[in-house]
Every structure is written in structure tokens, then in C-alpha cells.
Design an enzyme around this catalytic site. Sequence first.
Site, PDB file in Angstrom:
ATOM      1  N   GLU A   1      72.507  31.019  50.671  1.00  0.00           N
ATOM      2  CA  GLU A   1      71.758  30.240  49.692  1.00  0.00           C
ATOM      3  C   GLU A   1      72.628  29.022  49.415  1.00  0.00           C
ATOM      4  O   GLU A   1      73.692  29.147  48.795  1.00  0.00           O
ATOM      5  CB  GLU A   1      71.560  31.081  48.417  1.00  0.00           C
ATOM      6  CG  GLU A   1      70.850  30.350  47.304  1.00  0.00           C
ATOM      7  CD  GLU A   1      70.721  31.208  46.033  1.00  0.00           C
ATOM      8  OE1 GLU A   1      71.266  32.337  45.987  1.00  0.00           O
ATOM      9  OE2 GLU A   1      70.075  30.729  45.081  1.00  0.00           O
TER      10      GLU A   1
ATOM     11  N   GLU B   1      67.028  25.568  37.252  1.00  0.00           N
ATOM     12  CA  GLU B   1      67.338  26.883  36.697  1.00  0.00           C
ATOM     13  C   GLU B   1      67.522  26.692  35.192  1.00  0.00           C
ATOM     14  O   GLU B   1      68.477  26.033  34.762  1.00  0.00           O
ATOM     15  CB  GLU B   1      68.615  27.453  37.316  1.00  0.00           C
ATOM     16  CG  GLU B   1      68.427  27.920  38.757  1.00  0.00           C
ATOM     17  CD  GLU B   1      69.681  28.547  39.342  1.00  0.00           C
ATOM     18  OE1 GLU B   1      69.604  29.660  39.887  1.00  0.00           O
ATOM     19  OE2 GLU B   1      70.759  27.909  39.269  1.00  0.00           O
TER      20      GLU B   1
END
Length: 246
Positions: A139, A226
Amino acid sequence: MLLSLSLLVLPVLSAAQTISGPEDCLQAGNYQLCQNLWGRDTGVGSQSSTLVSQSDTTNSLSWSTTWNWTNGPDNVKSYANIESTVAKGVQLQNVTSAPTTWTWSYQSRSDGIRANVAYDIWTGVPSVGTPASQNSSYEIMIWLSSLGGIEPIGDSPVTTNVSLAGYTWDIWRGPNQNWEVLSFVVKDVADVTNFNVDLNEFFEYLIANQVVAPTQYIQSIQAGTEAFTGSAVLVTSNYSVAVNPN
Ligand SMILES: *[C@@H]1O[C@H](CO)[C@@H](O)[C@H](O)[C@H]1NC(C)=O
Ligand SMILES: *[C@@H]1O[C@H](CO)[C@@H](O)[C@H](O)[C@H]1NC(C)=O
Ligand SMILES: *[C@@H]1O[C@H](CO)[C@@H](O)[C@H](O)[C@H]1NC(C)=O
Ligand SMILES: *[C@@H]1O[C@H](CO)[C@@H](O)[C@H](O)[C@H]1NC(C)=O
Ligand SMILES: *[C@@H]1O[C@H](CO)[C@@H](O)[C@H](O)[C@H]1NC(C)=O
């Protein structure tokens, strides 16, 4: 006359569409907008996301997300994001360029919000893979903003002051389930609100430094925020990404 003029103008204006369910997604040309409120149970709050406009001609779009979360200050509540449905399925060694544009701003935000603005790029051994699945090997995050003292996965930066794509970055590294997280965090600037680069510079760096195998496939490129705590309206006025193979 006035009527026919407005008829000419109307087709380029499309009504904005808003999603508010925790797993809601919307298709838009070569992209998908998803709410992805995966960590909502660690706090209290709500979020909605809006597709403002989209153009096939420039392969770009505009979207926004409005969020308000409390509790669980160290927990990510959501990753509202745009995911390309076409910029993927290419091995890193076969990418010739991966141009991206991301222009964004906070239309409003409460004091002391904890949130980032970041790409989330997933790679793996198979050519296809759902993000955060058994097919995920890496990721690769690119943080364009981090507010409220949040940090990526990892204890501390493993490499500092890396110059790439016109900016200086610290790189963090750490495990997450069955994949490894590699996070490039921009430094020396508070927020990169007009990001216009070739993502292949990041891929080439990771290959050259033997962090990631050149045979890894790009499985997904996402761009979003986020959100941990606070409230904000984050507007992306223009986003575009492509992967050009050899
Ligand atoms: C958005 O970005 C794309 C790709 O860089 C560009 O072609 C387009 O002109 C931009 N649109 C606006 C409104 O700036
Ligand atoms: C966020 O939610 C709290 C608690 O429900 C509320 O008091 C506050 O007004 C909300 N803030 C915004 C900007 O909507
Ligand atoms: C990808 O790159 C490798 C190594 O350079 C090469 O052997 C292979 O033929 C390329 N694949 C494609 C589809 O171009
Ligand atoms: C994982 O990869 C295989 C191909 O190797 C594919 O058939 C499957 O759909 C993928 N699963 C997920 C969850 O990404
Ligand atoms: C990185 O750059 C900062 C200035 O931005 C400097 O203080 C620091 O010493 C540098 N670190 C290394 C390892 O070169």
C-alpha cells in the site's frame, strides 16, 4: 433566443450526486467515488460525498466530502476516495508514465482536525486485486497533507529528505495485515494543494531502492482523505490520473 441559449448550455451542466451510506459508491466515467467509512464504529459521526462534475474529454472530475467525527482520536473513521477503474493492471516495470493532477482545498474545517489528504496505491503479485485484500502486497501512500499530528504506519521515518517529483519527502514503512505500507509524507510545506506530477517517479524510486519488485502490478490508485476527528468540507476541484504502459 434566450431559451435556445440555455438549451445549448444545459448539457454540460450535470446535477451533482451525493452519497451518504457507509459503503456507497458512484460510477463516474473512468472513476468510482466511494465513501468507505470503514472505521466509523471507532467513533461517532457522519459523512457524505458528492460527485460535482466529471469530464470524459479531460479524464478528470471534481468532488467533495463533508465529514464530522468525534471520539477515537487515533482511529481512521473513513477514506472517502476516488478510484480509477482503468489506471491499473500494469506491472511497475512497464509503466512509462502515470500523470496525475490533484487540486484541492478545505472549504471549511473545525479547529484541530486530524486528517490527511493522500493517495493510496495498491500493488500485488496478481494483475488484479481489491484494495486491502489477500492480493495486496504493498500500500503506497503519498500524503499531501497531514493535520493534527497524525502519522503513517511505522515507528518513525525509515528514510528522510528524499527529493521526488519536485518535493521533499519522509518515507515510513510498516506492516498492515498481509501487506506492507510505504508512506511518502511531504515535508517543508504544510499542504500540497496543487499536485501535478508523474507518479512513476515514486514507482521508479521504490524499484531502484529495491523496496518493491518491478514485477508488482498496480491493482488500484485511490485518492482521498483519511478522517480521524473534527469536521471539514474538503473540495477537490480537479482530479485526474492515468497509467501509460510501454
Ligand atoms: C483538470 O486536469 C486535467 C488533467 O491534467 C486537465 O486536462 C484539465 O484541463 C483540468 N481541468 C480544469 C478545470 O482545470
Ligand atoms: C458536528 O457534530 C456535532 C455533534 O453532533 C455538532 O454539535 C456539530 O455542530 C457538528 N458540526 C458541524 C460542522 O456540522
Ligand atoms: C514489461 O517489462 C519487461 C521487462 O522490461 C518486459 O520483459 C516485458 O515484455 C514487458 N511487458 C509488456 C507487456 O510490455
Ligand atoms: C485475487 O487475484 C485473483 C487472480 O489471481 C482474482 O481471480 C481474484 O478475483 C482476486 N481477488 C481479490 C479479492 O482481489
Ligand atoms: C533533513 O532535512 C532537515 C531540514 O528540512 C534537516 O534538519 C535534517 O538534518 C535532514 N536530515 C537528514 C538525515 O539529512
